[in-house]
Scaffold this motif. Sequence first.
Motif, mmCIF file in Angstrom:
data_model
loop_
_atom_site.group_PDB
_atom_site.id
_atom_site.type_symbol
_atom_site.label_atom_id
_atom_site.label_comp_id
_atom_site.label_asym_id
_atom_site.label_seq_id
_atom_site.Cartn_x
_atom_site.Cartn_y
_atom_site.Cartn_z
ATOM 1 N N ASP A 91 43.652 53.072 39.889
ATOM 2 C CA ASP A 91 44.842 52.858 39.066
ATOM 3 C C ASP A 91 44.372 52.735 37.621
ATOM 4 O O ASP A 91 43.692 51.786 37.259
ATOM 5 C CB ASP A 91 45.542 51.578 39.519
ATOM 6 C CG ASP A 91 46.829 51.303 38.748
ATOM 7 O OD1 ASP A 91 47.020 51.900 37.666
ATOM 8 O OD2 ASP A 91 47.636 50.494 39.226
ATOM 9 N N TYR A 92 44.729 53.699 36.784
ATOM 10 C CA TYR A 92 44.213 53.740 35.420
ATOM 11 C C TYR A 92 44.784 52.641 34.535
ATOM 12 O O TYR A 92 44.240 52.371 33.460
ATOM 13 C CB TYR A 92 44.465 55.117 34.802
ATOM 14 C CG TYR A 92 43.481 56.157 35.280
ATOM 15 C CD1 TYR A 92 42.408 56.547 34.497
ATOM 16 C CD2 TYR A 92 43.594 56.716 36.550
ATOM 17 C CE1 TYR A 92 41.486 57.470 34.944
ATOM 18 C CE2 TYR A 92 42.685 57.646 37.007
ATOM 19 C CZ TYR A 92 41.626 58.018 36.199
ATOM 20 O OH TYR A 92 40.715 58.922 36.654
ATOM 21 N N ASP A 93 45.854 51.973 34.964
ATOM 22 C CA ASP A 93 46.398 50.875 34.172
ATOM 23 C C ASP A 93 45.391 49.748 34.013
ATOM 24 O O ASP A 93 45.407 49.012 33.026
ATOM 25 C CB ASP A 93 47.674 50.335 34.825
ATOM 26 C CG ASP A 93 48.857 51.268 34.623
ATOM 27 O OD1 ASP A 93 48.765 52.157 33.747
ATOM 28 O OD2 ASP A 93 49.860 51.112 35.338
ATOM 29 N N GLN A 94 44.479 49.598 34.985
ATOM 30 C CA GLN A 94 43.503 48.513 34.897
ATOM 31 C C GLN A 94 42.392 48.816 33.902
ATOM 32 O O GLN A 94 41.607 47.951 33.556
ATOM 33 C CB GLN A 94 42.909 48.228 36.277
ATOM 34 C CG GLN A 94 42.102 49.361 36.866
ATOM 35 C CD GLN A 94 41.584 49.028 38.250
ATOM 36 O OE1 GLN A 94 40.849 48.058 38.416
ATOM 37 N NE2 GLN A 94 41.973 49.808 39.236
ATOM 38 N N ALA A 103 40.934 64.422 34.743
ATOM 39 C CA ALA A 103 42.219 65.107 34.873
ATOM 40 C C ALA A 103 43.359 64.151 35.195
ATOM 41 O O ALA A 103 44.532 64.520 35.092
ATOM 42 C CB ALA A 103 42.135 66.179 35.959
ATOM 43 N N ALA A 104 43.044 62.905 35.576
ATOM 44 C CA ALA A 104 44.063 61.950 36.006
ATOM 45 C C ALA A 104 44.558 61.099 34.843
ATOM 46 O O ALA A 104 43.759 60.578 34.065
ATOM 47 C CB ALA A 104 43.516 61.058 37.115
ATOM 48 N N ARG A 105 45.867 60.937 34.767
ATOM 49 C CA ARG A 105 46.471 60.109 33.720
ATOM 50 C C ARG A 105 46.852 58.727 34.239
ATOM 51 O O ARG A 105 46.674 57.724 33.553
ATOM 52 C CB ARG A 105 47.711 60.813 33.167
ATOM 53 C CG ARG A 105 48.383 60.080 32.008
ATOM 54 C CD ARG A 105 49.614 60.834 31.505
ATOM 55 N NE ARG A 105 49.270 62.143 30.973
ATOM 56 C CZ ARG A 105 49.660 63.304 31.494
ATOM 57 N NH1 ARG A 105 50.397 63.315 32.599
ATOM 58 N NH2 ARG A 105 49.318 64.448 30.945
ATOM 59 N N ARG A 106 47.401 58.650 35.441
ATOM 60 C CA ARG A 106 47.865 57.379 35.995
ATOM 61 C C ARG A 106 47.079 56.943 37.234
ATOM 62 O O ARG A 106 46.638 55.798 37.330
ATOM 63 C CB ARG A 106 49.359 57.489 36.367
ATOM 64 C CG ARG A 106 50.279 57.769 35.193
ATOM 65 C CD ARG A 106 50.444 56.540 34.318
ATOM 66 N NE ARG A 106 51.024 55.434 35.060
ATOM 67 C CZ ARG A 106 52.330 55.258 35.249
ATOM 68 N NH1 ARG A 106 53.189 56.134 34.768
ATOM 69 N NH2 ARG A 106 52.785 54.217 35.914
ATOM 70 N N TYR A 107 46.919 57.859 38.188
ATOM 71 C CA TYR A 107 46.261 57.516 39.447
ATOM 72 C C TYR A 107 45.352 58.651 39.905
ATOM 73 O O TYR A 107 45.677 59.828 39.740
ATOM 74 C CB TYR A 107 47.285 57.269 40.565
ATOM 75 C CG TYR A 107 48.315 56.221 40.265
ATOM 76 C CD1 TYR A 107 47.994 54.869 40.322
ATOM 77 C CD2 TYR A 107 49.622 56.578 39.952
ATOM 78 C CE1 TYR A 107 48.951 53.895 40.057
ATOM 79 C CE2 TYR A 107 50.590 55.617 39.685
ATOM 80 C CZ TYR A 107 50.253 54.276 39.733
ATOM 81 O OH TYR A 107 51.197 53.316 39.473
#
Length: 285
Positions: free
Chosen positions: A275-278, A165-169
């Motif tokens: 952190d989904y950026d990683q 459900a998480a897009r960014r964090y």
Amino acid sequence: MISDSHYDTGANHFDWGRAWQEHLQRSGLRANLARRGICEEEFWRRYDEWQQILRRSGYPGEILERILQKMERHFTILDIGAGAGAFALPLAGIARLVTAIEPSRSQVSRLTENAKAMQVKNLTVIESPWEDVSLNEIGCHDIVLAAYCFQMEDIEGALRKMCLAARRYLVLVHTAGHELVQPMRDIIGMEPGPDYIYLYNVLHRLGYRADVTILTRTYRIPVAVQMEMFRHNPGLDEKQCHRLLDWLEENDGISFREGVPCLERHHRDAVIWIDYDQYGSRNEL
């Protein structure tokens, strides 16, 4: 921040989800309430009263500040186990939309009352356990937050759904213990509920590398209020309460504030952060 050594290097051989379930059945909130014959909804009604007394405990404090630092105006937030709105309401002041998931009717009532009093218009409340919520219904959100709401036997399934459900964090908050854990274990044989290490390692098994920060809150609470809370969770009986009080008196754990006997508490909160950026796209996991 937690080091790599806390990762379960034998993750493929140890079932953290099963261990969580077994621990929860022994000493989770529901097990503790069942020992005293107290229904969970009654606990949450009393919890509202306790929170008024604990309003100076420093929660959500620094945890909320760390989330606010990551916020952007276009973000949508999913707050799982939102309670009376400790996170949901201040986050709604910045976010485009906040969706709050809360299974307790009394907590939902308090949340909606608080939102109305604060004139919050961008809050959607879903009265349901997280396990019963459909991802198709709620969609994805920039930040998914779950704080002290993990009375979920299928913790691996619950965390997997949160991750999706998480897009960014993804931000999870759970106990890292307190100063009375060992005395309660030694004096009255009371085992604390499962702590954050289980959540951390279940995420690791799911393929997510999380950062963990331990924050300590120090606050005072009247002895009478603390003992009332302990009678509910972890479910102390009168004899156990007296044994704990005797230990506190013998070890100078009780002080007086305006004539009221109080305890100085030191509670550690574990903030588990992904952190989904990683990872790039979450669908690549």
